[in-house]
Design an enzyme around this catalytic site. Structure first.
Site, PDB file in Angstrom:
ATOM      1  N   TYR A  68      10.695 -10.464  -5.972  1.00 62.56           N
ATOM      2  CA  TYR A  68      10.678  -9.446  -4.929  1.00 62.56           C
ATOM      3  C   TYR A  68      11.654  -9.742  -3.805  1.00 62.56           C
ATOM      4  O   TYR A  68      11.978 -10.895  -3.550  1.00 62.56           O
ATOM      5  CB  TYR A  68       9.265  -9.330  -4.332  1.00 62.56           C
ATOM      6  CG  TYR A  68       8.204  -8.906  -5.291  1.00 62.56           C
ATOM      7  CD1 TYR A  68       8.510  -8.298  -6.516  1.00 62.56           C
ATOM      8  CD2 TYR A  68       6.854  -9.113  -5.004  1.00 62.56           C
ATOM      9  CE1 TYR A  68       7.513  -7.921  -7.393  1.00 62.56           C
ATOM     10  CE2 TYR A  68       5.853  -8.724  -5.871  1.00 62.56           C
ATOM     11  CZ  TYR A  68       6.186  -8.141  -7.077  1.00 62.56           C
ATOM     12  OH  TYR A  68       5.196  -7.762  -7.942  1.00 62.56           O
TER      13      TYR A  68
ATOM     14  N   SER B  34       0.146  -0.583  -9.482  1.00 60.76           N
ATOM     15  CA  SER B  34       0.569   0.810  -9.709  1.00 60.76           C
ATOM     16  C   SER B  34      -0.612   1.751  -9.866  1.00 60.76           C
ATOM     17  O   SER B  34      -0.563   2.707 -10.633  1.00 60.76           O
ATOM     18  CB  SER B  34       1.502   0.916 -10.925  1.00 60.76           C
ATOM     19  OG  SER B  34       2.762   0.357 -10.648  1.00 60.76           O
TER      20      SER B  34
ATOM     21  N   GLY C   3       3.140   6.141  -6.353  1.00 59.41           N
ATOM     22  CA  GLY C   3       3.194   7.188  -5.342  1.00 59.41           C
ATOM     23  C   GLY C   3       2.925   8.581  -5.856  1.00 59.41           C
ATOM     24  O   GLY C   3       2.594   9.483  -5.074  1.00 59.41           O
TER      25      GLY C   3
ATOM     26  N   LYS D 262       2.755  12.963  -2.888  1.00 60.98           N
ATOM     27  CA  LYS D 262       3.958  13.086  -2.045  1.00 60.98           C
ATOM     28  C   LYS D 262       5.184  13.576  -2.813  1.00 60.98           C
ATOM     29  O   LYS D 262       6.131  14.080  -2.197  1.00 60.98           O
ATOM     30  CB  LYS D 262       4.254  11.769  -1.345  1.00 60.98           C
ATOM     31  CG  LYS D 262       4.694  10.620  -2.237  1.00 60.98           C
ATOM     32  CD  LYS D 262       4.920   9.373  -1.386  1.00 60.98           C
ATOM     33  CE  LYS D 262       5.387   8.190  -2.216  1.00 60.98           C
ATOM     34  NZ  LYS D 262       5.551   6.987  -1.369  1.00 60.98           N
TER      35      LYS D 262
END
Length: 350
Positions: free
Chosen positions: A53, A238, A243, A248
């Site tokens: 990351y 997840s 998302g 959204k």
């Protein structure tokens, strides 16, 4: 915040875990610190990171996430209040994780290098849960793709699961790592890790970190039984379908600063059938008077094989909403409707 036992260890972790993969890319150091402050205040004692990351992985940003967490530990003195999890990369052609430009492999030298660097980045003497991010062996998909089988040739000079366990065992004995886990693993691979510890002086895997959401319940085929019977609980990531289950991206929306808008990496959720499924779950949440994010998280929390749900948010208000799911118990009516939709759509986004 509910606490749940991590595998067969004596460690209790919060039912919600703070995911950190946006720190250093979508989130600044100050924003990451604010998220960790809020999480701890709300009873979350479990943070998850990785040497990979932030996401998307790039040579220029690699390690920033752990360094941001490390600076927060140094600033706040809160290391003893957090169960810290991180990961080493599995087999990869990305060649920027090691100083000599080697491609990623689960060799002894590479794992030891990865652990030592993570300890330095995190500014800590130990890692509570050290995970193999994905297998060293060649597999059909990222870790595993249980919806179909793809024949792949075994990797050359494959590092065996048993050899990986032996390296991890030495790290535990050295005090650098407390417990171990796997990630993006198959049922076969997980059981090989479990049986590899039986009768040997090596640690037992405590957890498995795999994708799990309303549009990807493939974990329930094979792995859920392993998780329950072998006490290798799921750390679900997840859960919001990156998302999409928040709504959204509905009707093609591209919010400023969102992952899809910035990186265009979410094609698995763009198939017509997947879009239909996402819309159906969003409509169910609306009809039930529920926030769609909270409904998705609460569903995962209700599964007996789940130890903790990893939250990923870029804004504080998103994180506050997600944490609120810990107080939500879904009614039997909503659960039945979720299963009815699953029966109709299956797993359109594995």
């Amino acid at each position: 915040m509910e606490q749940r036992r991590l595998g067969r260890t004596d460690v209790q972790v919060s039912a919600l875990c703070l995911g950190t993969m946006t720190y250093g890319e979508q989130n600044s150091e100050a924003e990451g610190h604010a998220q960790m402050d809020l999480a701890l205040e709300k009873g979350i004692n479990f943070f998850d990171a990785a040497e990979l990351y932030p996401i998307p992985p790039r040579k220029e940003t690699q390690g920033r996430t752990e360094r941001i967490i490390g600076s927060w530990f140094k600033k706040t003195g809160n290391r003893d209040k957090v169960i810290m999890a991180t990961k080493t990369v599995g087999r990869t052609d990305m060649d920027w994780f090691r100083e000599n430009g080697e491609k990623g492999r689960l060799t002894r030298a590479q794992i030891e290098f990865a652990v030592d660097r993570s300890l330095k980045n995190l500014q800590t003497d130990y890692i509570d849960l050290y995970q193999i991010h994905w297998p060293d062996r060649t597999v059909s998909g990222f870790g595993s793709n249980p919806t179909r089988w793809v024949d792949v040739a075994p990797a050359e000079e494959e590092n065996s699961i048993q050899s990986t366990l032996e390296v991890l065992s030495d790290l535990v004995k050295a005090g650098k790592v407390r417990h171990i886990g796997v990630s993006n693993e198959s049922a076969w691979g997980t059981m090989r890790f479990v049986t590899g510890s039986e009768g040997h002086d090596v640690p037992r895997v405590a957890s498995i970190q795999n994708a799990y959401s309303l549009v990807n319940r493939t974990f329930e085929t094979g792995l859920a039984e392993v998780a329950r019977r072998e006490d290798v609980g799921l750390l679900a990531y997840s859960v919001l379908a990156q998302g999409y289950l928040t709504g959204k991206y509905r009707n093609g929306a591209l919010p400023a600063g969102a992952r899809k808008t910035l990186f265009d990496r979410l094609q698995r959720y763009e198939h017509p059938r997947t879009i239909e499924a996402v819309d159906a779950y969003l409509d169910l949440a609306k009809d039930a008077g529920l926030d769609p994010s909270q409904m998705s998280i609460a569903f995962a929390l209700s599964r007996s094989f789940v130890t903790s749900v990893i939250l990923g948010a870029t804004r504080i208000d998103q994180l506050e909403t997600d944490i609120g799911a810990a107080e939500l118990t879904l009614s039997s009516d909503v659960l039945e409707k979720i299963d009815a939709l699953h029966q109709e759509f299956g797993n359109p986004a594995p």
